[in-house]
Design a protein around this motif. Structure first.
Motif, short mmCIF file in Angstrom:
data_model
loop_
_atom_site.label_atom_id
_atom_site.label_comp_id
_atom_site.label_asym_id
_atom_site.label_seq_id
_atom_site.Cartn_x
_atom_site.Cartn_y
_atom_site.Cartn_z
N ASN A 156 -30.02 67.07 -25.91
CA ASN A 156 -29.65 68.43 -26.26
C ASN A 156 -29.11 68.54 -27.68
OD1 ASN A 156 -29.45 71.10 -25.69
ND2 ASN A 156 -27.40 70.96 -24.79
N MET A 157 -29.77 67.87 -28.61
CA MET A 157 -29.34 68.00 -30.00
C MET A 157 -30.56 67.86 -30.90
SD MET A 157 -27.50 64.36 -30.93
CE MET A 157 -26.59 64.11 -29.43
N PRO A 158 -30.49 68.41 -32.12
CA PRO A 158 -31.60 68.27 -33.04
C PRO A 158 -31.90 66.79 -33.28
CG PRO A 158 -29.96 69.79 -33.89
CD PRO A 158 -29.37 69.16 -32.68
N GLU A 159 -33.16 66.48 -33.43
CA GLU A 159 -33.54 65.07 -33.56
C GLU A 159 -32.86 64.42 -34.75
OE1 GLU A 159 -37.72 64.37 -33.94
OE2 GLU A 159 -37.38 62.24 -34.29
N GLU A 160 -32.71 65.18 -35.82
CA GLU A 160 -32.09 64.64 -37.01
C GLU A 160 -30.66 64.14 -36.71
OE1 GLU A 160 -31.53 67.56 -39.97
OE2 GLU A 160 -31.71 66.13 -41.62
N LEU A 161 -29.95 64.95 -35.94
CA LEU A 161 -28.58 64.56 -35.57
C LEU A 161 -28.60 63.38 -34.62
CD1 LEU A 161 -26.58 67.86 -35.08
CD2 LEU A 161 -26.10 65.97 -36.64
N TYR A 162 -29.60 63.36 -33.75
CA TYR A 162 -29.72 62.24 -32.82
C TYR A 162 -29.85 60.93 -33.59
CZ TYR A 162 -31.35 59.39 -28.95
OH TYR A 162 -31.47 58.39 -28.02
N ARG A 163 -30.75 60.94 -34.58
CA ARG A 163 -30.95 59.73 -35.39
C ARG A 163 -29.67 59.36 -36.13
NH1 ARG A 163 -36.45 58.69 -36.53
NH2 ARG A 163 -37.83 60.29 -35.71
N LEU A 164 -29.05 60.37 -36.71
CA LEU A 164 -27.83 60.13 -37.48
C LEU A 164 -26.75 59.48 -36.62
CD1 LEU A 164 -26.14 60.99 -40.12
CD2 LEU A 164 -25.36 62.87 -38.70
N SER A 205 -22.35 74.98 -35.51
CA SER A 205 -23.36 75.78 -36.16
C SER A 205 -24.70 75.09 -36.00
CB SER A 205 -23.03 75.95 -37.63
OG SER A 205 -22.94 74.68 -38.23
N PRO A 206 -25.75 75.88 -35.86
CA PRO A 206 -27.07 75.27 -35.76
C PRO A 206 -27.41 74.59 -37.08
CG PRO A 206 -27.21 77.67 -35.77
CD PRO A 206 -25.76 77.32 -35.87
N LEU A 207 -28.15 73.53 -36.99
CA LEU A 207 -28.39 72.76 -38.20
C LEU A 207 -29.80 72.95 -38.69
CD1 LEU A 207 -26.52 69.81 -36.73
CD2 LEU A 207 -25.88 70.96 -38.84
N PRO A 208 -29.98 72.89 -40.00
CA PRO A 208 -31.32 73.02 -40.56
C PRO A 208 -32.19 71.86 -40.08
CG PRO A 208 -29.74 72.32 -42.24
CD PRO A 208 -28.96 72.66 -41.02
N ALA A 209 -33.47 72.13 -39.96
CA ALA A 209 -34.36 71.12 -39.39
C ALA A 209 -34.94 70.19 -40.45
CB ALA A 209 -35.49 71.80 -38.63
N GLY A 210 -34.45 70.27 -41.65
CA GLY A 210 -34.97 69.42 -42.71
C GLY A 210 -34.75 67.96 -42.46
N GLU A 211 -35.45 67.11 -43.19
CA GLU A 211 -35.28 65.68 -42.94
C GLU A 211 -35.63 64.89 -44.20
OE1 GLU A 211 -39.57 65.27 -40.86
OE2 GLU A 211 -37.97 66.56 -40.18
N GLY A 212 -35.09 63.68 -44.25
CA GLY A 212 -35.38 62.81 -45.38
C GLY A 212 -36.76 62.20 -45.24
N SER A 213 -37.26 61.68 -46.32
CA SER A 213 -38.62 61.13 -46.27
C SER A 213 -38.68 59.90 -45.38
CB SER A 213 -39.08 60.79 -47.69
OG SER A 213 -38.15 59.89 -48.27
#
Length: 671
Positions: free
Chosen positions: A63-71, A35-43
């Motif tokens: 090819n992934m949302p940046e948030e997931l990349y960091r995670l 599922s596509p992920l929300p683009a929200g992020e922590g501070s």
RNA sequence: GCCCUCGUAGCUCAGCCGGCAGAGCAACCGCCUUGUAAGUGGUCGGUCGUCGGUUCGAUUCCGACCGAGGGCUCCA
């Protein structure tokens, strides 16, 4: 009692069967994000983001949302920390995020065990819950060398950075070709110059050479959102001549829910596995007594394969191709001329000596088609000549790469060769691509990705001609408005190619079709035609295989339909189910009428009751189940049940025929 | 080819630290004559992948080989 117990066993065995495979990167396709992920992020992320502008770029590259990349990238580091705590002598090497998760490669004396994974995963969760910050620090080359003095792999990476090879931390597409020099003292000026490029990231007790980006703190990671899945060997920098490292794979998502969704997707993939279905539906098997990678098609599987081939043959004939047929072996001189013995020998079965001449089993059909072309003088009026053959070829594949039907040693190609003039070439490539898409659509595939594969290292021919041919293919892709990606160095040894990959029902990508430009074999075989001016001229050649390998295509088709083939391909289309013995005669009568209308039918006249017969037919994925009892017999009717579970109720036999036959003849994808 | 894991009846799997192998389904033989995903009783079925080793004794421990699975590398 036995029933519920069986159910539980089944669930358990399925789960067990799944577990070791959780992290597998699917064979030749990409898994879609569930599922596509929300683009929200922590501070914390926001803070870091200002620092490394490259985060977005890196994520995009992967090819992934940046948030997931960091995670995922951060979890790789946490994995390394957990491993080092358990095995202090382990040397971490690289640990990038990958689709759906991450991995980390370690040089260790002893490979990891499944028990290790559980312990390591437990420790990772504890680290995550420890709310540790990820901090970035830029260091000088000397400092970096000092930090990782005990780790030759990291030192190699550092020297790569110093040499300006980019920060290859296992995250670039292409590893640098040359092995870096061993660490050596450098002039002071040089070290200072590159120092700004080197950064290290630290969380808790672990510091890694890394360009980031990471989460701000482990509290941004959901301890329930990831899972270690498997271990495997992996070569350092993907080079089989280099050290064998031990890799640990994990999957990771923002939430427990997404992880569970992903696990469910894997379960779905498991259910569609063509090896599983091949056995359940009695389609084929691969027998170790016969040999690895050699497929034995059982009657039902052979029927599907045969019908697919028949359909394609008709389409080829209707589109200006001529069918040819050639031998399985040929003399060595043929393969010397073609260049196969120079460029393809390691994939060929060994020579067989007969009458003091070497013969080879064919790995490709092209030389034979060329010999047919060369058997007489050709005129420009004859061109284009299009030969097609369902030719069975044998290629020696290394044992470790074999995989069900998808990678085998003996397979039948729907192989065609087009000989044409230079002027005809562009139109022929266009026509071929369109024809290929038509064929694939006929089997129910609607989404495609195209790849333009360019000159490989081992190849023949002049650079200028390669460029010219590659451009010709590119123009076709543009004219057909097909989006494509570049596959640098992925061409055949004799020319560049367009590969089409199809997307299946659950979004996976499979390579089937290949359209190859060839200006070399015509030269090598001294092919010619007489042009308008009465001069000898060299023809151009296009090789194409649209379904590719019939074996692979059958595997893809099985997985695409999860074994529930469209009516026209279903080996058994109708199962007639008499309710009691007294209805068998009527059932046979119905069967006869359906057969007269060209349908594949069977009567289940066994002693079981109707429910059991339905269950058997259902699990064999038979499209139609026709139940006949007293009422149907009296009315000349049938009670129609679809394999989807849908009940079409009772209808006159003629009505069923009027319903089903057009679906069969139109090759519709669904019932 | 390389790293790891696995290999028990046709299928899916049990068998703890070594003591002459077990279930369900399937198959076969009966009984039941059935209305939309498993009616019921019985019977048959395994040199525990192969070959060696350790042991009084190996499905169980060790080694080699063969095959499979997950990766790496490579490809239709």
């Amino acid at each position: 009692m036995s029933r519920s117990q069986l159910g539980w066993n089944r669930v358990r065995s399925r789960w067990k069967a799944l577990r070791p495979k959780l992290g597998r990167k699917a064979f030749c396709f990409r898994l879609p994000l569930s599922s596509p992920l929300p683009a929200g992020e922590g501070s914390g992320v926001r803070e870091l983001r200002a620092k490394d502008k490259r985060g977005e770029q890196m994520a995009k590259q992967h090819n992934m949302p940046e948030e997931l990349y960091r995670l995922r990238h951060s979890l790789a580091h946490i994995l390394a920390q957990a491993v080092l705590e358990r095995y202090p002598e382990a040397q971490p090497t690289i640990g990038p995020p990958v689709e759906n998760g991450f991995y980390y490669d370690f040089a260790v004396a002893k490979p990891f065990t499944p028990e290790d994974l559980e312990v390591i995963e437990g420790r990772m969760k504890a680290i995550v819950k420890g709310r540790h910050a990820f901090t970035c620090r830029e260091v000088t080359v000397e400092e970096a060398r000092g930090l990782f003095a005990h780790n030759p792999f990291k030192l190699e990476l550092i020297e790569g950075l110093v040499a300006g090879q980019g920060d290859d931390m296992g995250e670039e597409e292409e590893p640098p070709p040359a092995p870096p020099a061993p660490p050596a003292p450098r002039p002071p000026g040089e070290g200072g110059k590159s120092a700004s490029a080197i950064s290290v990231y630290t969380q808790d007790t672990f510091t890694d050479l890394c360009r980031g980006p990471h989460v701000g703190s482990t509290q941004e990671i959901n301890p329930e959102g990831f899972k270690l899945t498997s271990t495997s060997g992996a070569y350092w920098r993907g080079d089989e001549h280099k050290a064998m490292l031990q890799r640990i794979y994990g999957v990771a998502f923002k939430t427990r829910q997404e992880l569970d969704d992903y696990l469910r997707l894997l379960e779905e993939i498991e259910k569609r596995d063509h090896r599983r279905l091949g056995k359940d539906l009695d389609l084929f098997h691969i027998d170790s007594t016969v040999g690895p990678g050699l497929v034995l098609w059982h009657p039902k599987g052979a029927l599907i394969k045969q019908m697919s081939e028949d359909f394609c043959r008709q389409e080829h004939l209707a589109n200006g191709y001529q069918i040819v047929s050639t031998p399985h072996v040929g003399r060595a001189v043929l393969w010397e001329t073609s260049g196969h013995l120079d460029f393809y020998k390691e994939n060929m079965y060994s020579a067989m000596e007969m009458d003091s001449t070497d013969y080879y089993v064919k790995p490709m059909n092209c030389p034979f088609h060329i010999m047919i072309y060369n058997s007489t003088i050709r005129s420009y009026r004859d061109l284009p000549i299009r030969y097609a053959e369902w030719g069975t070829v044998y290629r020696f594949e290394r044992a470790g790469v074999l995989h069900g039907l998808l990678r085998v040693r003996g397979f039948t190609q729907d192989d065609a060769h087009i000989f044409c003039s230079a002027a005809q070439m562009p139109a022929e490539i266009d026509r071929t691509l369109k024809f290929g898409l038509h064929i694939l659509r006929s089997f129910g595939f609607e989404r495609f990705n195209a790849y333009l594969a360019t000159r490989p290292v081992k190849s023949v021919g002049e650079a200028a001609r390669w460029d010219e041919a590659t451009e010709a293919l590119r123009h076709t892709l543009e004219r057909c408005e097909l989006p494509y990606e570049l596959d640098e160095g992925g061409g055949a040894f004799y020319g560049p190619k367009i590969d089409l990959k199809i997307r299946d029902a659950i979004g996976r990508e499979w390579q089937c079709s290949t359209i190859q430009f060839d200006f070399n074999l015509s030269e090598r075989f001294d092919m010619s035609f007489i042009n308008e001016k009465g001069e000898r001229e060299r023809p151009y050649m296009i090789h194409h295989a649209l379904l590719g390998s019939m074996e692979r295509f059958m595997g893809v088709l099985i997985e695409h339909y999860a074994g529930a083939f469209p009516l026209w391909l279903a080996p058994l289309q109708v199962m007639i189910i008499p309710i009691a013995d007294r209805h068998v005669a009527y059932a046979n009568q119905v069967a006869g009428q359906l057969q007269a209308n060209g349908m594949r039918v069977q009567v289940d006249d066994g002693a079981e009751r109707m429910q059991n017969k339905i269950r058997k037919a259902q699990s064999q994925k038979v499209p139609y189940m026709l139940v006949v009892g007293d009422k149907e017999q009296a009315a000349g009717a049938v009670a129609v049940r679809l394999r989807t579970g849908e009940d079409l109720k009772t209808m006159p036999l003629e009505q069923f025929i009027a319903h089903a036959v057009p679906i069969m003849k139109s090759r519709a994808a669904s019932l």
